[in-house]
Motif scaffolding. Structure first.
Motif, PDB file in Angstrom:
ATOM      1  N   VAL A 216       0.838  -1.199   0.000  1.00  0.00           N
ATOM      2  CA  VAL A 216       0.000   0.000   0.000  1.00  0.00           C
ATOM      3  C   VAL A 216       0.872   1.249   0.000  1.00  0.00           C
ATOM      4  O   VAL A 216       0.607   2.222  -0.706  1.00  0.00           O
ATOM      5  N   ALA A 217       1.942   1.189   0.789  1.00  0.00           N
ATOM      6  CA  ALA A 217       2.823   2.357   0.863  1.00  0.00           C
ATOM      7  C   ALA A 217       3.397   2.662  -0.505  1.00  0.00           C
ATOM      8  O   ALA A 217       3.525   3.818  -0.894  1.00  0.00           O
ATOM      9  N   ARG A 218       3.737   1.612  -1.257  1.00  0.00           N
ATOM     10  CA  ARG A 218       4.288   1.850  -2.587  1.00  0.00           C
ATOM     11  C   ARG A 218       3.225   2.439  -3.511  1.00  0.00           C
ATOM     12  O   ARG A 218       3.512   3.300  -4.338  1.00  0.00           O
ATOM     13  N   PHE A 219       2.014   1.955  -3.355  1.00  0.00           N
ATOM     14  CA  PHE A 219       0.919   2.546  -4.152  1.00  0.00           C
ATOM     15  C   PHE A 219       0.811   4.041  -3.862  1.00  0.00           C
ATOM     16  O   PHE A 219       0.718   4.869  -4.766  1.00  0.00           O
ATOM     17  N   VAL A 220       0.850   4.389  -2.578  1.00  0.00           N
ATOM     18  CA  VAL A 220       0.746   5.800  -2.205  1.00  0.00           C
ATOM     19  C   VAL A 220       1.916   6.584  -2.783  1.00  0.00           C
ATOM     20  O   VAL A 220       1.743   7.658  -3.366  1.00  0.00           O
ATOM     21  N   TRP A 221       3.087   6.008  -2.649  1.00  0.00           N
ATOM     22  CA  TRP A 221       4.265   6.730  -3.153  1.00  0.00           C
ATOM     23  C   TRP A 221       4.142   6.953  -4.655  1.00  0.00           C
ATOM     24  O   TRP A 221       4.417   8.041  -5.163  1.00  0.00           O
ATOM     25  N   LEU A 222       3.690   5.923  -5.372  1.00  0.00           N
ATOM     26  CA  LEU A 222       3.560   6.064  -6.821  1.00  0.00           C
ATOM     27  C   LEU A 222       2.467   7.058  -7.187  1.00  0.00           C
ATOM     28  O   LEU A 222       2.587   7.795  -8.161  1.00  0.00           O
ATOM     29  N   ALA A 223       1.404   7.088  -6.362  1.00  0.00           N
ATOM     30  CA  ALA A 223       0.347   8.062  -6.620  1.00  0.00           C
ATOM     31  C   ALA A 223       0.887   9.474  -6.475  1.00  0.00           C
ATOM     32  O   ALA A 223       0.649  10.343  -7.321  1.00  0.00           O
ATOM     33  N   PHE A 224       1.659   9.700  -5.419  1.00  0.00           N
ATOM     34  CA  PHE A 224       2.301  11.004  -5.243  1.00  0.00           C
ATOM     35  C   PHE A 224       3.242  11.274  -6.399  1.00  0.00           C
ATOM     36  O   PHE A 224       3.292  12.370  -6.951  1.00  0.00           O
ATOM     37  N   PHE A 225       3.989  10.235  -6.751  1.00  0.00           N
ATOM     38  CA  PHE A 225       4.969  10.380  -7.824  1.00  0.00           C
ATOM     39  C   PHE A 225       4.289  10.858  -9.098  1.00  0.00           C
ATOM     40  O   PHE A 225       4.760  11.784  -9.754  1.00  0.00           O
ATOM     41  N   LEU A 226       3.162  10.240  -9.415  1.00  0.00           N
ATOM     42  CA  LEU A 226       2.481  10.627 -10.660  1.00  0.00           C
ATOM     43  C   LEU A 226       2.079  12.093 -10.597  1.00  0.00           C
ATOM     44  O   LEU A 226       2.290  12.857 -11.544  1.00  0.00           O
ATOM     45  N   GLY A 227       1.487  12.500  -9.462  1.00  0.00           N
ATOM     46  CA  GLY A 227       1.058  13.881  -9.337  1.00  0.00           C
ATOM     47  C   GLY A 227       2.214  14.850  -9.462  1.00  0.00           C
ATOM     48  O   GLY A 227       2.145  15.828 -10.201  1.00  0.00           O
TER      49      GLY A 227
END
Lengths: 544, 483
Positions: A216-227
């Motif tokens: 989940v943490a990686r999902f969050v990080w990638l979501a931030f990354f995309l933004g």
């Protein structure tokens, strides 16, 4: 005065809003009055923000000028403004460039003047809000608010394919930011019911004590990354940038390159790194590779451009690659250089866009081949262009050198290979900028239309002069800038690399004696705004 | 006079509806004595009725009455929805008068039918009994069929009404079939009893599945969930714009409230069955609505497909099935009422003498002709797209948050990407208004009613966006559904 001191961030952020509001009541035909009011408010915004530089307590280095009000109790979102050294610098950059952008539009914009200045001032509010917010919800609101005025600035007052570029900019950024919103929400629901809040510091404290599960943490990080990566923009998300920069009006390009892109890098440094340090480590190689590709690819593409403005736009891709590389070195040099390079890029590239805009206003073409030998007809112009161009390519004694040098130092400490690749970017950068200068400024005036171009007038010099002063200041004496960045950067470094760096009681970095450190990183929490001050002292490792 | 079938509290529970019925009939009678120029008085009569009903509802809002042997429940869930219906209906009546005069069809029965359909909607949110609910649904639907075809001399309006009626009647049949199956399975039409009996039955019961699917098909038709959406664009385009404004808001909410009641009270035991079903429908509805909207050149059709997409977003709240989701649906209704009525009002105002005004190209250069209207339309478009600081963002925030909380991450990603797609076509409207040159000089029809509605909707669209706390608090009363 006390009121001003306590609310300086809000006053800074909303001064342009007052201006925009007042402008609504003006008759759209009285263009000069509108220009005066807009300029006054642009300048006023700069003036009220200046005390931040003097009042910021560098020895403390935490978040200061805190304002906190209840906002949406039902979801735990509050109105929290606060700034540390990094934000202070970016806020000042925004107000400086904002005032310059408004001043530069005096003659360039002739139709729909009123709406133009209203949108420009609203844009300013959105950007300042992003840098001031310490509440995730509030941050997101400002982050999106600023898209709308920018869309209009490109779409109405832009050139050529303005509609295409405007919607491309809007959609790209929106896709990134809505996915980022999901990431924010995952963090929010990670907090236990009853304590859920969007408060940045509270969220960080909680995340460090109870980290998210890996996937989940990686999902969050990638979501931030995309933004954030779309905003920066990092390769391969950069394709909106050349279009938007090229088609935007001059002031729009200045703001876009100078400030807007920094919102992306600021997002990484403020949210991705401190909130999710482990994941930042995990994805470090990916970021560095993308950053290096961006540096070299941006420079190569810039070299081949026939369009002056597009060339500058691609140079941004390259320079922002440096910023990202420095940031993900995870050492004090890299991060310091990274933040300083954000400021430098705002000054140099903002200046370069002004330079293009000045000549575009006279000739209405941006083709490099249309120009040659301009230094004969416009000597003052050529001089300013030279200083700004040299600052952009990183000549010693100018700002770009300091930033790039510090980043390279950081990169070298982290990995020799990274530094080696990054140097290629610097060489290429010198190549395309010098070549541009040579083609446009030197040689004979071959084009008849260029023979009678007017040199810069006082107002135009006034837009460039402050940038040159800043460039020289940072280039000759960067210490005050490093000084204001030192403590905030130290905190971030210690959060991301707890096994290499730790904070002592004074906020300075020390190398840990004991190699087996606790997984919970030291928290950059400020007792003044943390409801539970115990958290920060509990998680801070013992000083040696 | 009172006996076991009839209690005094029964009257109190339906007092607002009684008032509405009285005024609805009153409009019909008063209309007989009015000359052509005075038809606007009908609108006043209807508004007075709505005012009285709102007052009555305000007085009984905390009573929590159960009436007619449990067939009707006036809990805070239904009170919330009734308030939203009253607001929406009042706003629609404000914009109708001038529009109908221009169309040349200004008669009293229009207002009476709106009030009757309002009564139907009220009972849809109050009903606890399948038969009551079905009758209420039909009362609403029949009024709507007539209203869609209200422009008698307009072929498009007639065609729309016919399509709407035939498909609507068909779906009602399917719905009734589902109701009869449920009755057969559980031996009762009371939602609560059905819930208990279904819980006693084995899981994956094929009969219960058939009942669920037929019920869902009938209900999804009413909210135009894909693949039951085909009637909607035609009905929206053909209907008088003021009626489209109405049916895009209130009846849609009523149907959603009905779905909530049935799914959460009666079919709660089947939640593992209907959740995947709804996920599929939700994804299809959002995606198809948004993608089809991109290519529309008619503003009414564009808003029609956008409203299909919004129905998809609302399903997110049902799928999440948590407090965030239900509050989200309620707050979304409130938000959607204001922003959607606002946008449609601009469309209504586009109807000028000798101009239909429903092509997007006819909005060209609106900023030069009617700068205020163009700016308001910009705000409504941004709100529909969910850009802060407008109300639409708060609504979307809640729904997206709900699916994140229930850990449907993939669904959340699909939903937010849809929100990004939707921005594209909303911005197309903005581009035409702000960046194209004007093609004609005809100003918009800004009657006092239209101006009032635009002002009210705009203020609330921004207010909910900037300071949503009191509105969220209001919407949270709908959580009574869970108790």
């Amino acid at each position: 005065m006390e009121f001003f001191r306590q609310h300086i961030l809000s006053i800074t952020a909303y001064t342009p809003l007052v201006g925009a509001f007042l402008l609504m009541f003006f008759n759209k035909e009285s263009k000069n009055a509108i220009r005066w009011v807009a300029n006054i408010f642009g300048f006023l915004g700069l003036i009220v923000s200046l005390p931040l530089w003097f009042w910021y307590d560098r020895a403390d280095g935490g978040f200061q000028f805190i304002e906190r009000h209840e906002w949406i109790r039902a979801i735990g979102a509050s109105y929290i403004f606060g700034a540390d050294g990094i934000s202070v610098l970016l806020i000042l950059l925004t107000t400086v460039l904002g005032a310059i952008a408004i001043l530069s539009s005096w003659t360039a914009i002739q139709n729909r003047v009123k709406e133009y200045y209203i949108f420009l001032l609203l844009l300013q509010v959105g950007m300042l809000g992003v840098f001031c917010s310490l509440d995730f919800f509030l941050f997101y609101v400002f982050w999106e608010v600023m898209l709308v005025p920018m869309y209009f600035l490109i779409g109405v007052w832009g050139s050529d394919r303005r509609l295409y570029s405007a919607i491309k900019f809007f959609l790209y950024t929106l896709v990134g930011s809505v996915v980022m919103l999901l990431g924010i929400l995952v963090l929010y629901f990670h907090m236990p019911e009853g304590q859920r809040s969007f408060d940045y510091v509270q969220m960080m404290t909680y995340l460090h004590s109870t980290p998210l599960a890996g996937g989940v943490a990686r999902f969050v990080w990638l979501a931030f990354f995309l933004g954030f990566a779309i905003k920066v923009p990092m390769f391969p998300f950069h394709t909106w940038l050349p279009d938007a920069h090229t088609d935007a009006p001059t002031a729009g390009s200045v703001i876009l390159a100078g400030v807007l892109l920094k919102m992306g890098t600021y997002g990484f440094i403020r949210f991705s790194l401190p909130l999710l340090p482990n994941e930042s480590q995990y994805f470090r190689t990916m970021i560095v590779v993308l950053a290096i590709i961006g540096i070299i690819y941006g420079a190569l593409v810039a070299m081949m451009q026939k369009d002056w403005k597009r060339l500058v736009a691609y140079s941004s891709v390259s320079h922002l690659g440096f910023v990202m590389l420095g940031m993900f070195c995870f050492n004090p040099n890299g991060l310091n250089g990274s933040v300083l390079q954000m400021i430098n890029h705002g000054i140099s590239t903002g200046g370069l866009f002004l330079i293009v805009g000045l000549v575009y206003e006279r000739r209405h073409t941006r083709q490099i081949s249309e120009y040659s030998g301009l230094s004969h007809v416009m000597p003052v112009y050529a001089t300013y262009f030279m200083i700004i161009m040299l600052s952009s390519l990183g000549l010693p004694l100018l700002n770009g050198f300091i930033g790039e040098f510090t980043i390279l130092q950081g990169a070298f400490q982290a990995s020799h290979v990274w530094a080696a690749f990054a140097v290629i970017g610097i060489i290429l950068g010198a190549a395309y900028l010098l070549w541009l200068y040579q083609r446009t400024m030197f040689g004979e005036v071959t084009n008849e239309k260029n023979k009678n171009l007017k040199d810069l007038n006082f107002r135009e010099v006034a837009t460039l002069f402050p940038l040159v002063v800043l460039a020289v200041w940072i280039g000759v004496y960067p210490r005050p800038f490093f000084r204001i960045l030192e403590k905030p950067v130290n905190r971030i470094v210690a959060t991301v690399q707890p096994d290499k760096f730790q904070l002592d009681a004074m906020g300075n970095l020390v190398t840990p004696q004991n190699k087996t450190v606790t997984p919970t990183a030291p928290v950059a929490s400020d007792p003044a705004i943390t409801p539970s001050p115990t958290a920060s002292s509990a998680t801070r490792p013992e000083k040696k | 006079m009172f006996n076991q079938f009839f209690q005094p509290s029964d009257i109190i529970a339906i007092y607002p509806q009684l008032l509405l019925a009285l005024f609805g009939l009153g409009v019909l009678i008063v209309d007989l004595f009015l000359d052509r120029e005075w038809k606007v008085l009908n609108a006043f009569t209807a508004l007075v009725g709505i005012g009285y009903a709102a007052y009555a509802l305000f007085r009984i809002r905390n009573f929590n009455v159960t009436a007619y042997n449990g067939a009707i429940v006036n809990d805070s869930f239904s009170v919330f929805f009734q308030f939203v219906f009253l607001i929406a209906t009042a706003l629609v009546i404000f914009i109708s008068a001038r529009y109908l005069t221009i169309e040349g069809e200004h008669r009293g029965d229009y207002y009476a039918l709106i009030l009757f359909s309002l009564i139907g909607m009220d009972f849809m949110v109050m009903g606890m009994d399948l038969i009551t609910l079905y009758i209420a649904l039909e009362l609403m639907a029949v009024s709507e069929y007539i209203l869609v075809g209200y422009l008698r001399s307009n072929r498009q309006s007639n065609e729309a009404a016919m399509k709407f009626f035939l498909l609507g009647a068909f779906s009602s049949g399917i719905l009734l079939y589902g109701i009869s199956l449920l009755y057969g399975l559980c031996g009762s039409t009371d939602l609560r009893v059905i819930g208990q009996r279904l819980a006693e039955r084995p899981v994956h019961d094929p009969l219960a599945m058939i009942a669920l699917i037929t019920l869902a098909a009938g209900l999804l038709f009413k909210v135009a969930g894909v693949p039951f959406h085909q009637w909607l664009p035609d009905a929206y385009e053909g209907a008088p714009s003021s009626i489209t404004t109405f049916i895009s808001v209130a009846p849609k909410f009523a149907s959603f409230a009905l779905i909530l009641r049935i799914l959460f009270v009666a079919l709660r035991p089947l939640q593992i069955e209907w959740t995947p079903l709804l996920i599929v429908v939700c994804v299809l509805t959002m995606t198809l609505g948004n993608i089809t909207a991109i290519s529309q050149s008619n503003i009414k059709r564009l808003l029609a497909y956008s409203s299909i997409a919004h129905a998809g977003y609302l399903m997110l709240g049902i799928i999440a099935a948590n407090e965030y989701g239900i509050t989200g649906i309620a707050i979304y209704f409130l938000v959607y009422t204001f922003m959607n009525i606002g946008a449609w009002t601009v469309v209504v105002a586009m109807r000028r003498k000798d101009m239909i005004g429903d092509q997007i190209s006819e909005m060209s250069g609106m900023i030069h002709k009617n700068p205020a209207a163009a700016t308001l339309m910009l705000i409504f478009m941004l709100s529909l797209a969910g850009i802060p600081p407008t109300a639409g963002f708060i609504g979307k925030y809640y729904l997206f948050a709900a699916v994140i909380q229930s850990q449907h991450y993939l669904l959340a990603v699909i939903a937010v990407l849809n929100a990004a797609i939707s921005l594209y076509y909303y911005m197309r409207v903005v581009v035409v208004m702000f960046m194209n040159e004007k093609t004609d000089e005809e100003k918009m029809t800004l009657s006092p009613g239209v101006v009032t509605v635009l002002a009210v909707t705009c203020v609330f669209t921004l207010l909910i966006g900037v300071y949503p706390q009191p509105f969220i608090h209001f919407a949270q009363s709908s959580l009574a559904l869970f108790q």
